[in-house]
Design a protein around this motif. Structure first.
Motif, PDB file in Angstrom:
ATOM      1  N   THR A 101       0.833  -1.210   0.000  1.00  0.00           N
ATOM      2  CA  THR A 101       0.000   0.000   0.000  1.00  0.00           C
ATOM      3  C   THR A 101       0.859   1.247   0.000  1.00  0.00           C
ATOM      4  OG1 THR A 101      -1.735  -1.185   1.192  1.00  0.00           O
ATOM      5  CG2 THR A 101      -1.833   1.215   1.227  1.00  0.00           C
ATOM      6  N   VAL A 102       1.942   1.232   0.782  1.00  0.00           N
ATOM      7  CA  VAL A 102       2.845   2.392   0.826  1.00  0.00           C
ATOM      8  C   VAL A 102       3.462   2.632  -0.548  1.00  0.00           C
ATOM      9  CG1 VAL A 102       4.959   3.309   1.850  1.00  0.00           C
ATOM     10  CG2 VAL A 102       3.323   2.076   3.280  1.00  0.00           C
TER      11      VAL A 102
ATOM     12  N   ALA B 258       2.273   1.720  -3.456  1.00  0.00           N
ATOM     13  CA  ALA B 258       1.233   2.168  -4.391  1.00  0.00           C
ATOM     14  C   ALA B 258       0.909   3.645  -4.184  1.00  0.00           C
ATOM     15  CB  ALA B 258      -0.019   1.313  -4.218  1.00  0.00           C
ATOM     16  N   ARG B 259       0.814   4.070  -2.932  1.00  0.00           N
ATOM     17  CA  ARG B 259       0.493   5.473  -2.666  1.00  0.00           C
ATOM     18  C   ARG B 259       1.624   6.399  -3.103  1.00  0.00           C
ATOM     19  NH1 ARG B 259      -2.294   5.431   3.398  1.00  0.00           N
ATOM     20  NH2 ARG B 259      -4.138   4.224   2.837  1.00  0.00           N
TER      21      ARG B 259
ATOM     22  N   GLU C  50       1.511   6.695  -6.852  1.00  0.00           N
ATOM     23  CA  GLU C  50       0.440   7.603  -7.279  1.00  0.00           C
ATOM     24  C   GLU C  50       0.852   9.062  -7.077  1.00  0.00           C
ATOM     25  OE1 GLU C  50      -4.279   8.515  -6.177  1.00  0.00           O
ATOM     26  OE2 GLU C  50      -3.146   6.937  -5.149  1.00  0.00           O
ATOM     27  N   GLY C  51       1.499   9.346  -5.938  1.00  0.00           N
ATOM     28  CA  GLY C  51       1.944  10.720  -5.684  1.00  0.00           C
ATOM     29  C   GLY C  51       3.011  11.174  -6.662  1.00  0.00           C
TER      30      GLY C  51
ATOM     31  N   LYS D 105       1.775  14.838   1.537  1.00  0.00           N
ATOM     32  CA  LYS D 105       0.408  14.344   1.371  1.00  0.00           C
ATOM     33  C   LYS D 105      -0.031  13.385   2.471  1.00  0.00           C
ATOM     34  CE  LYS D 105       0.216  14.838  -3.658  1.00  0.00           C
ATOM     35  NZ  LYS D 105      -0.041  14.166  -4.950  1.00  0.00           N
TER      36      LYS D 105
ATOM     37  N   LEU E 277       0.942  10.122   3.169  1.00  0.00           N
ATOM     38  CA  LEU E 277       0.595   8.844   2.551  1.00  0.00           C
ATOM     39  C   LEU E 277       0.625   7.672   3.519  1.00  0.00           C
ATOM     40  CD1 LEU E 277       2.615   9.232  -0.773  1.00  0.00           C
ATOM     41  CD2 LEU E 277       0.221   9.784  -0.350  1.00  0.00           C
ATOM     42  N   ASP E 278       1.187   7.876   4.726  1.00  0.00           N
ATOM     43  CA  ASP E 278       1.274   6.763   5.675  1.00  0.00           C
ATOM     44  C   ASP E 278       0.021   6.618   6.529  1.00  0.00           C
ATOM     45  OD1 ASP E 278       1.580   9.098   7.062  1.00  0.00           O
ATOM     46  OD2 ASP E 278       3.458   8.565   8.046  1.00  0.00           O
TER      47      ASP E 278
ATOM     48  N   THR F 126      -1.649   3.033   7.533  1.00  0.00           N
ATOM     49  CA  THR F 126      -0.689   1.967   7.280  1.00  0.00           C
ATOM     50  C   THR F 126       0.034   1.610   8.580  1.00  0.00           C
ATOM     51  OG1 THR F 126       1.132   3.489   6.734  1.00  0.00           O
ATOM     52  CG2 THR F 126      -0.351   2.840   4.956  1.00  0.00           C
TER      53      THR F 126
END
Length: 335
Positions: free
Chosen positions: A173-174, A176-177, A180-181, A209, A211-212, A215
Motif C-alpha cells: 500500500t505504501v 502504491a500510494r 500515485e503521488g 500528502k 501517505l502513511d 498503514t
C-alpha cells in the motif's frame, strides 16, 4: 523357594523405584523446575504437571519466562501459557518485549501478543522501529504537461508504527500510494525539464500528502534516487491521432466514390431506359407512314422525299464519324 523370593524382593523394589523415578522425571520436568528456581522464578511443581495435562510443552513457557524475569519484565506464567494455547510464538513475543524495553519503546504484553496472533513478526516490527527500513520502488513513469515521459526511482524510509500494526496496511500500500503521488507530481509539472532540474520537488510534494495514514508504517523520508527520460508520449499521441484522421478521411472519400459510382450506374441504366423508349417510338414510324399512305394523307412523292432526307442524314453521320476517327488517330500519333 521362599529364600529366592526374599532375595529377589530388594531387586524388584529397586527396579520399581527406578521406573517410578524415570516416569516422574519424564512426566514432570524436574530439571526445568530446578532451572527456574535457580533463576529466581517461582514455579510450582504442580504448575508444571498442570501444563503437561493441558498439553503444553513446559519448556516453551518456562524458558521465555526465565528470559523475561532476567530482563526485568513483569510477565506471568498464565499470560505466556494462554498465548501458547492460542497458537502464538511465546519466545518471539518475549524477545520483542525485551527489545522494546531496551529501546525505551512502550509495548505491553497484550499489544505484542495481538500483533503476533495477527500474523506479523512483532520482533521485526520492534527492530524496524529502532532501525528504519528502506523500501525501493520500481521505476514509476509519469507524463509531464509537454508530453514527455519521466521515469523516477524512489527510496522510501519507513519506521514501524507499533500502534497501527494490527489492522494497518503493508508495504504494498505504501509503494502504491507513493507511486500515485509521484505520477501526479510529474503530471502537474509544465515541462519535463522542471522535474530534471528539481527532483527533490517530487519527494517534498509526495511527503506532504501524508501517505502513511492507515498503514503500519511511518514514512520518514522519500528520496528520488534516479530520474530518466522516456518516450515522447505527446508526439506519439499526435501521430496516432493524425493516422486516425487520415483513415477516417480515406473512409469518407471511399464512401463518396462508391456513391458516385452507384449514381453513374444508375444514370447509365436511365439512359438505356430512355433509348428503349426511343426505339419503341421509332418502331411506330413505319406503321404511321403505312397508315398515312393507306388513308391518302400522304402521297408517293412525299414518301420518296422522306427516304431522300433519311439517306442524306445517314451520309452526313457517316462523314462526321470518319472525320472524328481521323482526328483522334492524328492526336494519338502526336502523343
Amino acid at each position: 523357594m521362599e529364600l529366592g523370593i526374599q532375595e529377589l524382593a530388594p531387586i524388584i523394589l529397586i527396579a520399581v523405584i527406578l521406573i517410578a523415578v524415570a516416569i516422574l522425571f519424564t512426566f514432570i520436568p524436574v530439571m526445568l523446575w530446578i532451572s527456574a528456581l535457580a533463576a529466581g522464578v517461582r514455579v510450582g511443581i504442580f504448575t508444571l504437571v498442570g501444563m503437561r495435562l493441558r498439553r503444553v510443552v513446559p519448556s516453551r513457557v518456562i524458558n521465555p519466562l526465565i528470559k523475561a524475569h532476567k530482563a526485568g519484565l513483569n510477565v506471568s506464567t498464565n499470560q505466556l501459557e494462554s498465548h501458547y494455547l492460542a497458537g502464538g510464538n511465546v519466545d518471539r513475543v518475549v524477545n520483542a518485549l525485551i527489545a522494546a524495553h531496551r529501546a525505551n519503546i512502550e509495548l505491553s504484553f497484550e499489544r505484542a501478543a495481538a500483533i503476533d496472533l495477527a500474523g506479523r513478526d512483532v520482533l521485526e516490527a520492534v527492530q524496524m522501529s529502532v532501525n528504519p527500513k528502506v523500501i525501493e520502488t520500481p521505476f514509476i513513469a509519469g507524463i509531464a504537461m509537454d508530453g514527455i515521459e519521466v521515469k523516477a526511482l524512489a527510496r522510501i524510509t519507513v519506521r514501524a508504527n507499533i500502534d497501527r500494526l494490527v489492522g494497518g496496511a503493508g508495504e504494498e500500500t505504501v509503494i502504491a500510494r507513493v507511486g500515485e503521488g509521484v505520477v501526479s507530481t510529474i503530471g502537474s509539472s509544465k515541462t519535463h525539464k522542471q522535474v530534471l532540474e528539481n527532483p527533490d520537488s517530487i519527494s517534498h510534494t509526495v511527503l506532504a500528502k501524508g501517505l502513511d495514514a492507515g498503514t503500519a508504517f511511518e514514512i520518514l523520508s522519500i528520496d528520488i534516487a534516479d530520474v530518466d527520460i522516456g518516450k515522447n508520449i505527446g508526439a506519439i499521441l499526435q501521430t496516432d491521432q493524425a493516422e486516425a484522421d487520415k483513415n477516417i478521411a480515406q473512409a469518407k472519400a471511399e464512401e463518396r466514390r462508391a456513391m458516385a459510382v452507384a449514381q453513374e450506374q444508375e444514370m447509365l441504366a436511365r439512359v438505356q431506359e430512355m433509348r428503349a423508349y426511343v426505339v419503341e417510338a421509332e418502331a411506330e414510324v413505319p406503321k404511321a407512314l403505312a397508315e398515312a399512305l393507306r388513308s391518302g394523307k400522304m402521297g408517293v412523292m412525299d414518301y420518296l422525299n422522306y427516304q431522300n432526307i433519311n439517306a442524306d442524314t445517314d451520309m452526313r453521320d457517316s462523314i462526321g464519324r470518319l472525320s472524328k476517327d481521323k482526328d483522334d488517330h492524328e492526336e494519338n500519333g502526336k502523343k
